[in-house]
Enzyme design. Structure first.
Site, short mmCIF file in Angstrom:
data_model
loop_
_atom_site.label_atom_id
_atom_site.label_comp_id
_atom_site.label_asym_id
_atom_site.label_seq_id
_atom_site.Cartn_x
_atom_site.Cartn_y
_atom_site.Cartn_z
N ASP A 63 3.54 -31.13 7.81
CA ASP A 63 3.15 -31.94 8.97
C ASP A 63 3.82 -33.22 8.98
O ASP A 63 3.61 -34.04 8.32
CB ASP A 63 1.56 -32.08 8.92
CG ASP A 63 0.94 -32.44 10.20
OD1 ASP A 63 1.85 -32.88 11.46
OD2 ASP A 63 -0.13 -32.79 10.38
N ASP A 119 6.53 -30.73 15.39
CA ASP A 119 6.36 -31.49 14.29
C ASP A 119 5.54 -30.82 13.17
O ASP A 119 5.28 -31.57 12.53
CB ASP A 119 5.71 -32.90 14.71
CG ASP A 119 4.42 -32.75 15.08
OD1 ASP A 119 4.03 -31.70 15.46
OD2 ASP A 119 3.64 -33.69 15.00
N GLU A 120 5.34 -29.39 13.14
CA GLU A 120 4.71 -28.95 12.12
C GLU A 120 4.93 -27.42 12.01
O GLU A 120 5.26 -26.84 13.06
CB GLU A 120 3.24 -29.15 12.20
CG GLU A 120 2.46 -28.45 13.23
CD GLU A 120 1.21 -28.41 13.45
OE1 GLU A 120 0.28 -28.30 12.44
OE2 GLU A 120 0.44 -28.70 14.56
#
Length: 413
Positions: free
Chosen positions: A16, A112-113
């Site tokens: 993350d 973003d993860e």
């Protein structure tokens, strides 16, 4: 020498990125480092909305979805930039390229993860691998991340949230009673505001309460998702890390063959309205939004055309779908008699991944309807119920990238 785990359980990472948009801006312009920075829709507007902010800004109490005027009151020196989604996409692609150096089993779940299954690729201790990934992302991209390590996706996700920024957290099943159960259900991945409210209403305040709750009561309250949440609270999550999920394109649509060939614009638009109503209901039933609306027109001579347009923001309300369908229809209808009409929502995104390019006007309009605020909060805090069924899978098209961002609404036309 391959590192062997004693239990031979799966080893799952959840990676993350920390304050991703703000971190990208600081990597792009190092002079911003160490300063309170916020990314906001319409930063020129006094009442723009904070999309994300740096940890330096958070120390002053600045938070996601906070009005810009309030953030500046808390932090007068706050630096505010507009979002640059093209830049974020480029960095995101580099992140996932790096992760694939460690395992083929990488599943991006947002810009973003993502998850990694390193069970069959372990050459050293998992914590060492996680630290190596962190160091590489910092050295090569100047981006910080937190990594959760666990035997399944749910626990890995929970672990990655426990230490930010730059945390590496291991969460084993034997740790659940001590670490997970004392937490409030509101902090559990999969429990949004509405679900939390319902659970609290029957006395379920902590994750431990959920783990020990009555199955019948949970199913009556939340349906099958209640049982899934209880399983997760007990550390059970059989979902595999699926790299191919980025190629799953889902569509929901409705079409109708007209009882007679119609040339009346008013009548055709009325039919489009009815189709939009059905598509909207189906999207809501699946808890998804569409980021691409298509219309199908079949003429009297059986000539059929399908035209679509990508959207800046995801939609699923009847009127939004109708307005977009009408726009496309009026642009492409040649005035000939129509035999069939259809509307399809393509490139669907699950509710927990919906983020809007916030600005004053969209936020204030949507804020009148509380579900959007809940959706925004769910995304920003990375909550989600993960119960969306897979939809239609289509063949990959030439030029399609190898990341999930072909179905990310942030892309441009």
């Amino acid at each position: 020498m391959r590192y062997e785990t004693k239990s031979r359980a799966r080893v799952i990472f959840h990676v993350d990125m920390n304050s991703f948009y703000a971190s990208v801006e600081m990597a792009y312009k190092p002079s911003l480092k160490g300063k309170p920075l916020a990314i906001a829709g319409n930063p020129e507007e006094r009442r723009g909305i904070i999309v994300t902010c740096s940890y330096e800004a958070r120390k002053f109490g600045v938070k996601t979805t906070m009005p810009l005027w309030e953030a500046k009151k808390l932090c007068p020196d706050l630096i505010v930039l507009p979002p640059n989604f093209d830049r974020y996409r480029i960095f995101s692609q580099k992140i996932f390229q790096t992760l694939r150096d460690y395992t083929d089993l990488v599943e991006p779940v947002s810009i973003d993860e993502g998850y990694m299954d390193i069970t069959e690729y372990i050459q050293k201790h998992p914590v060492s691998i996680a630290q190596d990934i962190q160091n590489r992302l910092l050295k090569e991209l100047d981006l910080p991340c937190s990594i959760g390590i666990a035997p399944n996706k749910f626990l890995a996700k929970m672990a990655s949230d426990m230490k930010k920024p730059l945390g590496v957290t291991v969460l084993r099943k034997r740790d659940i009673p001590k670490i997970l159960w004392p937490m409030p259900v509101s902090e559990m991945h999969g429990c949004g505001a509405k679900t939390t409210e319902k659970l609290n209403g029957i006395g379920i305040k902590k994750i431990e309460d959920l783990a020990k709750a009555n199955d019948v009561q949970l199913k009556n309250l939340l349906g099958i998702n209640g049982i899934r949440l209880k399983e997760r609270a007990n550390g059970f999550d059989p979902r595999k890390v699926d790299p191919d999920s980025i190629n799953d394109y889902k569509s929901i649509g409705n079409s109708t063959t007209l009882p007679r060939d119609i040339t009346s614009e008013k009548d055709l638009l009325s039919i489009l309205q009815s189709l939009a109503r059905t598509v909207s209901a189906r999207l809501k039933n699946k808890d998804v939004f569409t980021t691409n609306v298509a219309i199908t027109i079949r003429y009297k001579n059986r000539k059929t055309i399908t035209r679509s347009e990508k959207l800046e923001n995801p939609i699923r309300e009847e009127q939004d779908i109708y307005n977009q369908a009408k726009h496309i229809f009026m642009k492409h209808w040649d005035g000939s008699p129509v035999r069939l009409l259809g509307i399809t929502g393509n490139d669907l995104v699950e509710e927990q991944h919906v983020v809007k390019q916030l600005d004053l006007f969209t936020f204030e309009e949507d804020a009148k309807e509380e579900p959007l605020i809940e959706t925004i909060e769910q995304l920003r805090e990375k909550f989600g119920h993960d119960i969306i069924k897979k939809g239609i899978k289509v063949e990959r098209k030439e030029g399609q990238t190898d990341t999930s961002f072909d179905k990310d609404f942030l892309r441009k036309n």
